[in-house]
Design an enzyme around this catalytic site. Structure first.
Site, PDB file in Angstrom:
ATOM      1  N   GLY A  46       0.837  -1.198   0.000  1.00 55.85           N
ATOM      2  CA  GLY A  46       0.000   0.000   0.000  1.00 55.85           C
ATOM      3  C   GLY A  46       0.870   1.245   0.000  1.00 55.85           C
ATOM      4  N   GLN A  51       2.644   9.896   2.083  1.00 54.82           N
ATOM      5  CA  GLN A  51       4.014   9.363   2.140  1.00 54.82           C
ATOM      6  C   GLN A  51       4.911   9.888   1.023  1.00 54.82           C
ATOM      7  OE1 GLN A  51       2.270   5.218   2.565  1.00 54.82           O
ATOM      8  NE2 GLN A  51       4.168   4.960   3.708  1.00 54.82           N
ATOM      9  N   CYS A  92       5.892  -0.524   7.419  1.00 49.99           N
ATOM     10  CA  CYS A  92       5.580   0.745   6.771  1.00 49.99           C
ATOM     11  C   CYS A  92       6.764   1.172   5.911  1.00 49.99           C
ATOM     12  CB  CYS A  92       5.283   1.814   7.830  1.00 49.99           C
ATOM     13  SG  CYS A  92       4.817   3.404   7.125  1.00 49.99           S
ATOM     14  N   LEU A  93       6.489   1.563   4.672  1.00 53.99           N
ATOM     15  CA  LEU A  93       7.569   1.990   3.785  1.00 53.99           C
ATOM     16  C   LEU A  93       8.223   3.277   4.308  1.00 53.99           C
ATOM     17  CD1 LEU A  93       5.812   1.293   0.364  1.00 53.99           C
ATOM     18  CD2 LEU A  93       7.513  -0.139   1.529  1.00 53.99           C
ATOM     19  N   HIS A 134      -4.379   1.080   7.920  1.00 53.44           N
ATOM     20  CA  HIS A 134      -3.025   1.650   8.013  1.00 53.44           C
ATOM     21  C   HIS A 134      -2.888   2.862   7.076  1.00 53.44           C
ATOM     22  CE1 HIS A 134       1.536   1.076   8.199  1.00 53.44           C
ATOM     23  NE2 HIS A 134       1.402   1.827   7.115  1.00 53.44           N
ATOM     24  N   GLU A 135      -3.359   2.694   5.826  1.00 51.86           N
ATOM     25  CA  GLU A 135      -3.220   3.787   4.838  1.00 51.86           C
ATOM     26  C   GLU A 135      -4.132   4.963   5.185  1.00 51.86           C
ATOM     27  OE1 GLU A 135      -0.739   3.500   3.065  1.00 51.86           O
ATOM     28  OE2 GLU A 135      -0.457   1.330   3.171  1.00 51.86           O
ATOM     29  N   HIS A 138      -2.484   7.144   7.563  1.00 53.31           N
ATOM     30  CA  HIS A 138      -1.506   8.061   6.933  1.00 53.31           C
ATOM     31  C   HIS A 138      -2.193   9.356   6.496  1.00 53.31           C
ATOM     32  CE1 HIS A 138       2.327   6.012   6.825  1.00 53.31           C
ATOM     33  NE2 HIS A 138       1.845   4.943   6.218  1.00 53.31           N
TER      34      HIS A 138
END
Ligand code: K1U
Ligand code: ZN
Length: 169
Positions: A46, A51, A92-93, A134-135, A138
């Site tokens: 994702g 981000q 997480c990226l 999660h997204e 963000h």
């Protein structure tokens, strides 16, 4: 298409609250293509626009093994969440190399626009439900490490800052 740089924790821009997308136009469609390229290149499942330092309510996801089921969520809203919750390991990226348990709803229903601007309702469970929550965090300026204890979070912050200093050398 282009690979976009991903912000890394504790960059303060990760805490900005994203604004609704006003129109699914050529600019947003180009951004979606760049976000998928960036997410697949980083081996993520994702990516939220936050981000990549774009503060608009846009998410791309692909939780399939074959990496062939792209999902676009524009202006997503959770319209139902299960009472049951579960702790899942998340990564997480924007916090590379860190994985830890976070409690999330086991299932959610989300209303969003797709990449063509059409309204869709997605009924998600398992990894997709975890990834959507999660997204969506963000987009609210929240990174998963904020669910961890202050001690763990500070250790992660120190580790990330050290890694970023070493990368710059
Ligand atoms: O938002 C992101 O930074 C992407 C993130 C999404 C995510 C992974 C796992 C749980 C919730 C949300 C990632 O893609 S992290 C890297 C990854 O591919 C991965 C990590 C753990 C499990 C499955 C995939
Ligand atoms: Zn993340």
């Amino acid at each position: 298409m282009a690979l976009l740089p991903i912000l890394c924790f504790p960059d303060p821009r990760l805490h900005k609250v994203a604004q609704p997308v006003q129109a699914v136009d050529a600019r947003i469609k180009a951004l979606i293509a760049d976000m998928f390229e960036t997410m697949y290149h980083a081996h993520g499942i994702g990516l939220a626009a936050t981000q990549i330092d774009v503060h608009e309510r846009l998410i791309v996801i692909d939780v399939s093994e074959e990496r062939d089921q792209p999902l676009v969520l524009i202006n997503p809203e959770i319209i139902w969440a299960s009472a049951e919750k579960k702790i899942n390991d998340e990564g997480c990226l924007s916090v590379p190399g860190i994985y830890d348990g976070v409690e999330r709803h086991e299932a959610v229903h989300v209303r969003a626009l797709d990449g063509e601007g059409q309204v869709r309702v997605i009924e998600a469970d398992g990894l997709l439900a975890v990834c959507i929550q999660h997204e969506m965090d963000h987009l609210l300026g929240k990174v998963f490490v904020e669910y961890l204890s202050p001690l763990k979070r500070n250790r992660i912050k120190t580790k990330m800052l050290k890694a970023q200093r070493e990368e710059r050398r």
